[in-house]
Design an enzyme around this catalytic site. Structure first.
Site, PDB file in Angstrom:
ATOM      1  N   HIS A 354       0.575  -1.232  -0.075  1.00 45.21           N
ATOM      2  CA  HIS A 354       0.146   0.151  -0.012  1.00 45.21           C
ATOM      3  C   HIS A 354       0.783   1.155  -0.012  1.00 45.21           C
ATOM      4  CE1 HIS A 354      -3.925  -1.781   0.971  1.00 45.21           C
ATOM      5  NE2 HIS A 354      -3.409  -2.659   1.320  1.00 45.21           N
ATOM      6  N   LYS A 542      -8.504  14.091   4.875  1.00 45.16           N
ATOM      7  CA  LYS A 542      -7.608  12.768   4.746  1.00 45.16           C
ATOM      8  C   LYS A 542      -6.807  12.847   5.821  1.00 45.16           C
ATOM      9  CE  LYS A 542      -6.724  13.720   0.397  1.00 45.16           C
ATOM     10  NZ  LYS A 542      -7.150  12.490  -0.388  1.00 45.16           N
ATOM     11  N   ARG A 543      -5.986  11.955   5.983  1.00 47.24           N
ATOM     12  CA  ARG A 543      -5.007  12.141   7.124  1.00 47.24           C
ATOM     13  C   ARG A 543      -4.199  13.168   6.822  1.00 47.24           C
ATOM     14  NH1 ARG A 543      -4.482   8.067  11.237  1.00 47.24           N
ATOM     15  NH2 ARG A 543      -2.579   9.090  11.657  1.00 47.24           N
ATOM     16  N   LYS A 548       0.566  14.907   1.515  1.00 46.02           N
ATOM     17  CA  LYS A 548      -0.717  14.827   1.006  1.00 46.02           C
ATOM     18  C   LYS A 548      -1.029  16.348   0.768  1.00 46.02           C
ATOM     19  CE  LYS A 548      -2.688  10.841   3.405  1.00 46.02           C
ATOM     20  NZ  LYS A 548      -3.424   9.911   2.211  1.00 46.02           N
ATOM     21  N   THR A 650      -8.485   6.648  -1.804  1.00 51.18           N
ATOM     22  CA  THR A 650      -9.940   6.018  -2.148  1.00 51.18           C
ATOM     23  C   THR A 650     -10.981   7.212  -1.878  1.00 51.18           C
ATOM     24  OG1 THR A 650      -9.640   5.345   0.014  1.00 51.18           O
ATOM     25  CG2 THR A 650      -9.537   3.547  -1.620  1.00 51.18           C
ATOM     26  N   LYS A 654     -14.685   8.394  -3.758  1.00 52.42           N
ATOM     27  CA  LYS A 654     -15.965   8.522  -3.121  1.00 52.42           C
ATOM     28  C   LYS A 654     -16.535  10.059  -3.685  1.00 52.42           C
ATOM     29  CE  LYS A 654     -13.947   5.813   0.735  1.00 52.42           C
ATOM     30  NZ  LYS A 654     -13.217   6.382   1.973  1.00 52.42           N
TER      31      LYS A 654
HETATM   32  C1  F58 Z   1      -2.969   3.899   2.424  1.00 56.27           C
HETATM   33  N1  F58 Z   1      -2.304   3.504   3.340  1.00 56.27           N
HETATM   34  C2  F58 Z   1      -2.385   4.482   1.118  1.00 56.27           C
HETATM   35  N2  F58 Z   1      -1.742   3.081   5.388  1.00 56.27           N
HETATM   36  O1  F58 Z   1      -1.798   5.770   1.861  1.00 56.27           O
HETATM   37  C3  F58 Z   1      -3.563   5.126   0.236  1.00 56.27           C
HETATM   38  O2  F58 Z   1      -2.938   5.579  -0.993  1.00 56.27           O
HETATM   39  C4  F58 Z   1      -4.393   4.025  -0.303  1.00 56.27           C
HETATM   40  O3  F58 Z   1      -5.345   4.448  -1.050  1.00 56.27           O
HETATM   41  C5  F58 Z   1      -4.868   3.115   0.784  1.00 56.27           C
HETATM   42  O4  F58 Z   1      -3.772   2.749   1.467  1.00 56.27           O
HETATM   43  C6  F58 Z   1      -5.643   1.952   0.353  1.00 56.27           C
HETATM   44  O5  F58 Z   1      -4.775   1.028  -0.485  1.00 56.27           O
HETATM   45  C7  F58 Z   1      -2.646   3.526   4.550  1.00 56.27           C
HETATM   46  O6  F58 Z   1      -3.696   3.851   4.960  1.00 56.27           O
HETATM   47  C8  F58 Z   1      -1.742   3.155   6.653  1.00 56.27           C
HETATM   48  O7  F58 Z   1      -2.813   3.754   7.319  1.00 56.27           O
HETATM   49  C9  F58 Z   1      -0.993   2.256   7.525  1.00 56.27           C
HETATM   50  C10 F58 Z   1      -1.610   1.857   9.148  1.00 56.27           C
HETATM   51  C11 F58 Z   1      -0.593   1.128   9.814  1.00 56.27           C
HETATM   52  C12 F58 Z   1       0.833   1.861  10.111  1.00 56.27           C
HETATM   53  C13 F58 Z   1       1.217   2.165   8.541  1.00 56.27           C
HETATM   54  C14 F58 Z   1       0.522   3.050   7.697  1.00 56.27           C
END
Ligand code: F58
Length: 807
Positions: A354, A542-543, A548, A650, A654
């Site tokens: 990811h 978003k985060r 970002k 994502t 939406k």
């Molecule tokens: C996200 N990763 C990507 N990681 O940043 C985003 O581009 C993508 O659309 C999404 O995954 C789904 O594929 C992400 O959300 C985390 O939150 C992890 C959680 C655990 C710790 C490290 C980051």
């Protein structure tokens, strides 16, 4: 399911009486929620049992999606929808003088995830059940979800999220299915008389893993899948350790054990190397695999055929220890030889990556790993030894190349390498991301195992993000194109033919306006800010992360502010900029950006010279539930990450599904959104992938040059440090330093000029109502391919090799 209003009313009254010894007319909305929730669970349970039995009886191959996060959102509304009884229930409740909406608002939103990765897992669960894929989720039942965010004086403050405070009506504790997971101790190979080696593991600490199951209801298709979340508990003490027990020891042990499923790590795109995290990972993985193997054996199939009945999906590297753990179970507990166990393991496991960001790639210090998981470490050691043999046969004496790719090297265990070697499939989450993995980050592995690599572009469930979040738009779709899109979201493309229809355009516009009014009321209630529903709602949620680039958005707003002050008659369409974002508690710079945005909001919203041309709103505590309110009211979707950095995204999907127009860099799935809607219906700006890679490879970027040569940039950045924006003495300096002294890692200044132009273009497009509404309709009707129903079907046929039971 089919139920009449009258039958439902009877059931509801009876349930209320049973639970609370009270009549409906005397009940509180709290009681109504729990009554409805428990009643739903009863309605669901028959189909749930039937689905589980059907899978076993027909020996269906089942998918187990292993994920450290599942960000489900509230379940009452989606269960009612998927059961097909939401309207009946709503009408019946209305007859009884109750409001379904009010009842639904009682439910806590279980925040068992950080962001995109966890939410994707939840969308996949909904889509697997709705597409008739025999799919299960496997994860952790965190006692505390992602922190609640409060904004105090512009700063983020974190509060614990005790989501289990009240009963969780959806889960079922399955004590009889509990298993034990072993940590610490000594592990070695003891030579046996026949010359073979026997694995020994002694002095371990045992943790009881107790599963809590939640039903995943498919959309009107009689399928109910299972999400299994594990809770860490102290095992019952048995006689053999009785002698050692003393009160303090028991208490200490209890605290240590329970801490495993106590709290979700609040980190986005960053690897936390602490031992508790590794404990969490092994805990849910080992428990999950033990229960899968036990179930497989119960159903009478041979273990040598496990991979024909079971697919385990590793969602990012957090469940990577599934590979050595399955080896351990097959060899140590089931007596299998290495070669056969490895064949089964590789054919059972598949892995999704990811992120491309190196700081997010998990690697564990050998000492820490070995101490916590001694037996697993021995197995990984052997996997690594054999992998090095393969590498040697390929690269001969090129020791550098071997070390570069090895699983254990430089004092660390590298989880991504383990996943790639131990799985039969490796996928990225959008076309560009997969290509970057193949050509950059994982290039060596792609050369070694080209057949393992594939792309599966992410998706979102249109049931939550359109049917539930935007009922008015859903009704309009039914009226115009019929309701087949509800089952086959790709049918949304039928809506395209209305893009020039003035009447439909007007309706789409009116629906957006209604959603904006609702959001405006929420903003007024929460932030005390009055925003104009006729202004453009430009949304960035978003985060909070530097890549970002919420900062780019904020700097542009500051630029517009300067323009207005310089020219009081500056013409612009009134704009409402909406932000919502949580920053990881330890991510100092991200928190400074939150403070900056809030300071900007405070100043601009209250400056009479702005004459309401700009409003800025920062909504606190971004969550699935809040996203459901914000997204349908949005018009401009900010997807402005530094190109190459966002694996997919994502929320971009939406937003488009709800008729917003995307303002984007060519990053992640934005590339595919462009492919679907075409250039006239999206606004693209910023550096290309080639330019970014070129800078990374060859250097040559100099942000100070831009600061010195572009008067707009200079004016904006100087106003961060010269007191022009009040209340950000420290933050302003730090942001300045980050952008100028540390050379702007994410090319904010490089993209500033094209972002200003893109914003201007957006505004011009918005002015022309015909064009804008047409764009909006094009976006809605092109969004069907981004349904996660499509995505999971691709996983099912291309990776998991599972049959589709029922559609
Ligand atoms: C996200 N990763 C990507 N990681 O940043 C985003 O581009 C993508 O659309 C999404 O995954 C789904 O594929 C992400 O959300 C985390 O939150 C992890 C959680 C655990 C710790 C490290 C980051």
């Amino acid at each position: 399911m089919i139920i009449t209003k009258e039958q439902f009313k009877k059931d509801f009254e009876k349930k209320m009486l049973k639970l609370y010894a009270q009549e409906v007319e005397d009940s509180t909305v709290h009681m109504q929620y729990f009554t409805l929730g428990y009643l739903m669970k009863e309605y669901i349970s028959e189909g749930w049992a039937r689905t589980t039995n059907r899978y076993t009886k027909y020996g269906e191959k089942q998918v187990y999606y292993f994920s450290i996060e599942f960000l489900l959102g509230r379940l009452l509304a989606s269960n009612l929808l998927n059961l097909g009884i939401r309207n009946t229930v709503s009408d019946a409740l209305k007859d009884m003088g109750l409001s379904l909406k009010e009842i639904e608002d009682v439910e806590v939103d279980p925040g068992l995830g950080n962001g995109g990765l966890g939410r994707l897992a939840a969308c996949f669960m909904d889509s697997m059940a709705s597409s008739g894929i025999p799919g299960n989720g496997n994860g952790i039942r965190y006692k505390y979800g992602l922190f609640q965010q409060k904004i105090v004086d512009g700063y983020q403050v974190e509060l614990p999220e005790n989501w289990l405070r009240d009963d969780n009506v959806w889960e079922i504790r399955k004590s009889d299915k509990a298993v034990k997971v072993r940590f610490y101790g000594d592990a070695w190979m003891k030579p046996k008389e026949d010359g073979s080696l026997e694995p020994i593991h002694t002095d371990f600490q045992e943790v009881l893993a107790v599963p809590y199951d939640t039903a995943l209801v498919g959309y009107e298709n009689k399928t109910v899948n299972t999400l299994r979340l594990w809770n860490a508990e102290v095992p019952n003490y048995t006689d053999d350790i009785q002698g050692e027990l003393n009160f303090n020891k028991v208490l200490l042990n209890k605290r240590e054990i329970e801490s495993i499923s106590e709290v979700l790590y609040p980190d986005d795109s960053h690897h936390d190397g602490r031992v508790l995290r590794l404990k969490q990972e092994y805990f849910f993985v080992s428990a999950g695999l033990q229960s899968i193997v036990a179930q497989h054996k119960d159903s009478g199939h041979s273990l040598s055929e496990l991979h024909n009945y079971v697919a385990v999906h590793i969602n990012d590297t957090h469940p990577a220890v599934a590979i050595p753990e399955l080896m351990r179970i097959l060899m140590d507990e089931e007596g299998m030889e290495w070669a056969e166990a490895w064949h089964i393991t590789q054919n059972t496991m598949s892995y999704t990556n990811h992120t491309i960001m190196s700081e997010a790639l998990e690697k564990w210090q050998i000492d820490l790993f070995k101490e916590l998981l001694p037996r697993i470490y021995l197995i990984i050691g052997e996997i690594d030894r054999r992998f090095r043999e393969i590498l040697s046969s390929k690269f001969g004496e090129d020791q550098n190349q071997i070390e570069k790719m090895a699983i254990i090297s430089g004092g660390y265990v590298r989880m991504a390498h383990l996943c790639i070697h131990g799985s039969h499939s490796v996928n990225g989450v959008a076309k560009l991301h997969t290509e970057l993995l193949k050509s950059q980050e994982l290039r060596d592995f792609y050369m070694l195992y080209p057949y393992k690599f594939n792309n599966k572009t992410n998706g979102i469930t249109h049931r939550r993000w359109l049917m539930l979040a935007n009922p008015e738009l859903s009704n309009l779709l039914d009226e115009t194109i019929g309701n087949s899109w509800r089952r086959n979201p790709q049918d949304l493309k039928l809506f395209k033919k209305y893009k020039r229809d003035p009447e439909i355009q007007k309706k789409v516009e009116q629906i957006k306006k209604n959603n904006k009014e609702k959001l405006a009321a929420y903003i007024k209630e929460k932030n005390g800010i009055i925003v104009d529903p006729n202004s453009i709602f430009d949304v960035h949620v978003k985060r909070l992360h530097a890549y970002k680039r919420q900062l780019l958005n904020a700097l542009h707003i500051l630029h517009q502010y300067h323009e207005i002050l310089e020219n009081p008659n500056f013409e612009m369409l009134p704009k409402t900029y909406i932000f919502a974002a949580k920053a990881a508690p330890g991510y100092y710079f991200a928190k400074e950006i939150i403070k900056f945005i809030n300071a900007l909001a405070e100043q601009i919203n209250n400056d009479p010279r702005v004459k309401d041309r700009i409003k800025i709103v920062f909504l606190e505590n971004y969550s699935v539930t809040l996203a459901e309110q914000i997204i349908p009211a949005s018009e401009v979707s900010e997807q402005i990450s530094t190109t190459t950095k966002e694996a997919s995204g994502t929320s971009n999907m939406k937003f488009m599904m709800n008729g917003a127009v995307t303002l984007a860099t060519l990053d992640g799935a934005n590339v595919e959104i462009l492919e679907e809607v075409g250039h006239p219906n999206i606004v693209i700006f910023g550096m290309t992938e080639k330019e970014v890679l070129n800078y990374y490879r060859n250097g040559g970027y100099n942000s100070r040059e831009i600061y010195e040569s572009d008067a707009r940039v200079k004016r904006v950045l100087d106003s961060l440090t010269n007191g022009f924006i009040k209340g950000i003495q420290v933050e302003g300096q730090d942001i300045f330093k980050n952008l100028i002294d540390y050379n702007d890692e994410f090319f904010v200044l490089k993209d500033f000029d094209s972002y200003v132009a893109a914003q201007k273009k957006m505004e011009d497009l918005y002015r022309d109502r015909f064009t804008w509404n047409k764009m909006s309709i094009e976006n809605i009707s092109s969004s069907g391919v981004f349904s996660s129903d499509v995505t999971v079907m691709q996983y099912a046929s291309g990776i998991w090799d599972t049959r589709i039971i029922e559609r």
